[in-house]
Design a protein around this motif. Structure first.
Motif, PDB file in Angstrom:
ATOM      1  N   ALA A 167       9.571   4.968   3.472  1.00  0.00           N
ATOM      2  CA  ALA A 167      10.480   5.912   2.810  1.00  0.00           C
ATOM      3  C   ALA A 167      10.960   6.978   3.789  1.00  0.00           C
ATOM      4  CB  ALA A 167       9.780   6.554   1.611  1.00  0.00           C
ATOM      5  N   VAL A 168      10.039   7.549   4.548  1.00  0.00           N
ATOM      6  CA  VAL A 168      10.435   8.596   5.498  1.00  0.00           C
ATOM      7  C   VAL A 168      11.365   7.999   6.562  1.00  0.00           C
ATOM      8  CG1 VAL A 168       9.608  10.181   7.290  1.00  0.00           C
ATOM      9  CG2 VAL A 168       8.461  10.093   5.067  1.00  0.00           C
ATOM     10  N   GLU A 169      11.064   6.772   7.010  1.00  0.00           N
ATOM     11  CA  GLU A 169      11.923   6.127   7.998  1.00  0.00           C
ATOM     12  C   GLU A 169      13.316   5.868   7.413  1.00  0.00           C
ATOM     13  OE1 GLU A 169      10.502   2.425   9.481  1.00  0.00           O
ATOM     14  OE2 GLU A 169      12.228   2.162  10.810  1.00  0.00           O
ATOM     15  N   THR A 201       0.833  -1.201   0.000  1.00  0.00           N
ATOM     16  CA  THR A 201       0.000   0.000   0.000  1.00  0.00           C
ATOM     17  C   THR A 201       0.873   1.259   0.000  1.00  0.00           C
ATOM     18  OG1 THR A 201      -0.046   0.302   2.397  1.00  0.00           O
ATOM     19  CG2 THR A 201      -1.703  -1.174   1.465  1.00  0.00           C
ATOM     20  N   ARG A 202       0.261   2.377  -0.355  1.00  0.00           N
ATOM     21  CA  ARG A 202       0.943   3.667  -0.313  1.00  0.00           C
ATOM     22  C   ARG A 202       1.402   4.000   1.109  1.00  0.00           C
ATOM     23  NH1 ARG A 202      -2.006   9.048  -2.361  1.00  0.00           N
ATOM     24  NH2 ARG A 202      -3.754   7.625  -2.205  1.00  0.00           N
ATOM     25  N   GLU A 203       0.588   3.626   2.096  1.00  0.00           N
ATOM     26  CA  GLU A 203       0.959   3.874   3.495  1.00  0.00           C
ATOM     27  C   GLU A 203       2.274   3.165   3.825  1.00  0.00           C
ATOM     28  OE1 GLU A 203      -2.049   3.215   2.459  1.00  0.00           O
ATOM     29  OE2 GLU A 203      -3.369   4.740   3.324  1.00  0.00           O
ATOM     30  N   ASP A 204       2.395   1.879   3.394  1.00  0.00           N
ATOM     31  CA  ASP A 204       3.628   1.123   3.624  1.00  0.00           C
ATOM     32  C   ASP A 204       4.807   1.826   2.966  1.00  0.00           C
ATOM     33  OD1 ASP A 204       2.272  -0.993   4.863  1.00  0.00           O
ATOM     34  OD2 ASP A 204       1.819  -1.916   2.928  1.00  0.00           O
ATOM     35  N   ILE A 210       6.350  16.542   5.862  1.00  0.00           N
ATOM     36  CA  ILE A 210       5.230  17.462   6.112  1.00  0.00           C
ATOM     37  C   ILE A 210       3.967  16.957   5.395  1.00  0.00           C
ATOM     38  CG2 ILE A 210       4.303  19.713   5.399  1.00  0.00           C
ATOM     39  CD1 ILE A 210       5.876  20.426   7.527  1.00  0.00           C
ATOM     40  N   HIS A 211       4.128  16.568   4.150  1.00  0.00           N
ATOM     41  CA  HIS A 211       2.969  16.040   3.418  1.00  0.00           C
ATOM     42  C   HIS A 211       2.398  14.812   4.126  1.00  0.00           C
ATOM     43  CE1 HIS A 211       2.697  18.521  -0.175  1.00  0.00           C
ATOM     44  NE2 HIS A 211       4.011  18.563  -0.220  1.00  0.00           N
ATOM     45  N   LEU A 212       3.299  13.965   4.618  1.00  0.00           N
ATOM     46  CA  LEU A 212       2.847  12.755   5.318  1.00  0.00           C
ATOM     47  C   LEU A 212       2.112  13.115   6.608  1.00  0.00           C
ATOM     48  CD1 LEU A 212       2.796   9.667   5.674  1.00  0.00           C
ATOM     49  CD2 LEU A 212       5.091   9.827   6.676  1.00  0.00           C
ATOM     50  N   TRP A 213       2.670  14.041   7.391  1.00  0.00           N
ATOM     51  CA  TRP A 213       2.034  14.445   8.648  1.00  0.00           C
ATOM     52  C   TRP A 213       0.646  15.026   8.413  1.00  0.00           C
ATOM     53  CZ3 TRP A 213       6.942  17.476  10.511  1.00  0.00           C
ATOM     54  CH2 TRP A 213       7.877  16.569  11.003  1.00  0.00           C
ATOM     55  N   VAL A 214       0.584  15.899   7.419  1.00  0.00           N
ATOM     56  CA  VAL A 214      -0.701  16.556   7.170  1.00  0.00           C
ATOM     57  C   VAL A 214      -1.733  15.540   6.697  1.00  0.00           C
ATOM     58  CG1 VAL A 214      -1.840  18.206   5.640  1.00  0.00           C
ATOM     59  CG2 VAL A 214       0.203  18.877   6.903  1.00  0.00           C
ATOM     60  N   ALA A 215      -1.312  14.612   5.833  1.00  0.00           N
ATOM     61  CA  ALA A 215      -2.237  13.552   5.397  1.00  0.00           C
ATOM     62  C   ALA A 215      -2.678  12.735   6.615  1.00  0.00           C
ATOM     63  CB  ALA A 215      -1.569  12.660   4.357  1.00  0.00           C
ATOM     64  N   GLU A 221      -1.772   6.580  13.255  1.00  0.00           N
ATOM     65  CA  GLU A 221      -1.164   5.624  14.183  1.00  0.00           C
ATOM     66  C   GLU A 221       0.242   5.235  13.719  1.00  0.00           C
ATOM     67  OE1 GLU A 221      -2.374   4.912  17.088  1.00  0.00           O
ATOM     68  OE2 GLU A 221      -4.045   6.225  16.576  1.00  0.00           O
ATOM     69  N   ARG A 222       0.364   4.965  12.428  1.00  0.00           N
ATOM     70  CA  ARG A 222       1.668   4.548  11.889  1.00  0.00           C
ATOM     71  C   ARG A 222       2.674   5.686  11.935  1.00  0.00           C
ATOM     72  NH1 ARG A 222       1.057   0.644   6.786  1.00  0.00           N
ATOM     73  NH2 ARG A 222       3.291   0.639   7.136  1.00  0.00           N
ATOM     74  N   VAL A 223       2.206   6.873  11.601  1.00  0.00           N
ATOM     75  CA  VAL A 223       3.117   8.015  11.560  1.00  0.00           C
ATOM     76  C   VAL A 223       3.586   8.375  12.971  1.00  0.00           C
ATOM     77  CG1 VAL A 223       3.342  10.447  10.932  1.00  0.00           C
ATOM     78  CG2 VAL A 223       2.218   8.865   9.373  1.00  0.00           C
ATOM     79  N   LEU A 224       2.700   8.198  13.958  1.00  0.00           N
ATOM     80  CA  LEU A 224       3.102   8.504  15.334  1.00  0.00           C
ATOM     81  C   LEU A 224       4.235   7.588  15.801  1.00  0.00           C
ATOM     82  CD1 LEU A 224      -0.284   9.282  17.132  1.00  0.00           C
ATOM     83  CD2 LEU A 224       1.663  10.822  16.817  1.00  0.00           C
ATOM     84  N   VAL A 225       4.140   6.310  15.453  1.00  0.00           N
ATOM     85  CA  VAL A 225       5.193   5.355  15.824  1.00  0.00           C
ATOM     86  C   VAL A 225       6.504   5.757  15.154  1.00  0.00           C
ATOM     87  CG1 VAL A 225       5.959   2.947  15.625  1.00  0.00           C
ATOM     88  CG2 VAL A 225       3.563   3.459  16.165  1.00  0.00           C
ATOM     89  N   LEU A 226       6.421   6.037  13.865  1.00  0.00           N
ATOM     90  CA  LEU A 226       7.587   6.466  13.078  1.00  0.00           C
ATOM     91  C   LEU A 226       8.202   7.749  13.652  1.00  0.00           C
ATOM     92  CD1 LEU A 226       9.305   6.620  10.449  1.00  0.00           C
ATOM     93  CD2 LEU A 226       7.331   7.641   9.325  1.00  0.00           C
ATOM     94  N   GLU A 227       7.337   8.722  13.903  1.00  0.00           N
ATOM     95  CA  GLU A 227       7.739  10.011  14.448  1.00  0.00           C
ATOM     96  C   GLU A 227       8.470   9.883  15.768  1.00  0.00           C
ATOM     97  OE1 GLU A 227       8.235  12.842  13.055  1.00  0.00           O
ATOM     98  OE2 GLU A 227       7.240  13.787  14.794  1.00  0.00           O
ATOM     99  N   ALA A 228       7.926   9.044  16.668  1.00  0.00           N
ATOM    100  CA  ALA A 228       8.528   8.865  17.988  1.00  0.00           C
ATOM    101  C   ALA A 228       9.930   8.295  17.829  1.00  0.00           C
ATOM    102  CB  ALA A 228       7.658   7.940  18.837  1.00  0.00           C
TER     103      ALA A 228
END
Lengths: 204, 204
Positions: free
Chosen positions: A66-68, A58-61, A112-117, A126-133
């Motif tokens: 990619a950001v990670e 998926t695009r989410e994956d 930024i695009h990922l966060w806003v999405a 949920e996924r972005v929060l884990v990545l962000e932390a």
């Protein structure tokens, strides 16, 4: 399958994955979340759609990976450059400039695009929060190492956090236009303030 | 048309406009740029689509006007509260907390969505840059007034800019999860550093 055959295939697979991850960052930075489908990124990376979907269903994956991946790459490179940093005066400014660099390129635009999405998509959030932390912790650790300060001294932890928060804010100010000159003045002042605040905590 | 008839109509028109602008901010903060069409905002505001389009022909008009209007409202309210601020110690922390508040609510969330949309839309970018420059100047001026510092003292201008950049970065960190506790610690440290940096420039 012999060892000799398996190895090149693993290498190819790894290279394909890397191309997809780098293309995803470029794509996200340029056209944003809505335009960055797996198919679009695959085409940019010169990878078949099937192969791309094998790596990233998926695009989410794809985008979170990619950001990670690119964040970790950048942090590794920052760490490698640590030996080149001056000790004593001048070190803080050099570190701040290096760190800020992470927040003004395509990786930050992509993030930024990922966060806003993610801010209006519960599952993605949920996924972005884990990545962000995780990336946040790593970035904090690298900043501490590069600055060469002891975090157990009161105020140091918050000062380093403030540095990263400001770097993020400056990155945002750079999103729509080139803010380089103003940013340089702000960072110079920030380096002075940071040196005053953490002077007693220097280990380098 | 007599004066008596014209006045209420102007009032109604102004009230409609205000409802649309406030609904646009709410809408943008909640569902982002792609979901915030004039029609959707009109429905949320309880205004007919025709009336909405009379005030704001395009989404670009509506959303940029909304961010401008609500920003000005907020800045006016900050200014009104200036008289309640303590003089001497404690003032800096109080001002920083007030300023940060602008970056952690729906207005900031809405603005982020607008900036990110503008980053991949050339025409929108031009409008947002004009708006940004204007609101940025105003916010800087208000921050100076509230802090009660003299900008002609070297370093003060950059310190106030750094404050706003950090406030923006902290706003971004708050986009996906409640960052209130960490933010409070960072702002406390920031207030201490700011006081040290601008001590000689105090006018209040």
């Amino acid at each position: 399958m012999t060892e000799a055959l398996r190895e090149p295939r693993q290498d190819r697979s790894r290279a394909t994955r890397k191309r997809l991850l780098e293309a995803a960052i470029e794509c996200l930075a340029e056209v944003g979340w809505s335009g960055s489908t797996v198919a679009v990124v695959a085409e940019r990376a010169g990878v078949s759609r099937g192969a791309a979907q094998h790596h990233f269903p998926t695009r989410e994956d794809l985008v979170t990976s990619a950001v990670e991946y690119v964040s970790q790459e950048r942090l590794s490179r920052l760490r490698e450059h640590a030996v080149d940093l001056p000790t004593g005066p001048g070190r803080t400014q050099a570190v701040i400039d290096m760190v800020e660099h992470m927040y003004t390129g395509p990786l930050f635009r992509a993030a930024i695009h990922l966060w806003v999405a993610a801010s209006s998509d519960e599952r993605l959030r949920e996924r972005v929060l884990v990545l962000e932390a995780q990336v946040g912790r790593e970035t904090h650790r690298v900043a501490l190492e590069l600055l060469g300060v002891d975090e157990t001294v009161p105020g140091v932890r918050e000062t380093v956090q403030a540095t990263l928060d400001m770097a993020r804010g400056l990155g945002l100010a750079n999103l729509l236009s080139d803010d380089t000159r103003r940013r340089a003045r702000v960072l110079r002042q920030w380096a002075t303030m940071l040196d005053t605040a953490v002077g007693d905590a220097r280990t380098v």
